[in-house]
Write an enzyme that holds these catalytic residues in place. Structure first.
Site: not given
Ligand code: DQA
Length: 147
Positions: A9-10, A17, A22, A73, A76, A97, A99, A106
């Site tokens: 998501p997002n 965002r 990011y 990825n 959240a 995985e 990020h 964080r």
């Molecule tokens: C994320 C880190 C997560 O905590 C966050 O909710 C994201 C992006 C990252 O790519 O840094 O949406 O996965």
């Protein structure tokens, strides 16, 4: 070899965002970078993004018998989803995985990763280059922790 890149998501809002966290690169630019890197590596790639947990589970299940490596990825859902962990364990496909941000630096709630237990490596805080590094790990068949 066929790699599936899954974004949660997002991540479709990349470039819009929280750019200080990011970066300014848009989601479609990330997809272009991933496709170009796949070409360099001589592998096939599929790229998928969803804001919905069940759709991410469906996509992981659909990889079974079809895909040789997953880059994920979960965004959240990293910090909440037993369902995504179980799906990755069910298909048992080598998974890395990723990020974009350094989640270890964080908020406390970002320190937990449910999916990590099903992954051969984690890359965190390398920006979008982390996706390309994850593809390299899968192609080499290696096991690396690049935090
Ligand atoms: C994320 C880190 C997560 O905590 C966050 O909710 C994201 C992006 C990252 O790519 O840094 O949406 O996965």
């Amino acid at each position: 070899m066929k790699i599936l890149v899954i974004n949660g998501p997002n991540l479709n809002m990349l470039g819009i965002r929280e750019p200080k966290i990011y970066g300014a690169e848009r989601y479609d630019t990330l997809c272009t970078k991933i496709s170009a890197h796949a070409k360099e590596l001589g592998v096939e790639v599929e790229i998928y993004q969803s804001n919905h947990e069940g759709d991410l589970v469906d996509q992981i299940q659909s990889a079974y018998g079809r895909i040789d490596g997953i880059v994920i990825n979960p965004a959240a859902y990293t910090h909440t989803s037993v369902a995504i962990l179980d799906a990755l364990k069910a298909v048992a496909i080598p998974t890395v995985e990723v990020h974009i941000s350094d989640v270890s630096a964080r908020e406390d709630f970002r320190q937990i990763s449910y999916v990590r237990a099903a992954c051969i490596a984690t890359i965190s805080g390398h920006g979008t280059d982390g996706y390309l590094e994850a593809m390299d790990i899968l192609v080499k068949g290696g096991d690396k922790n690049a935090n």
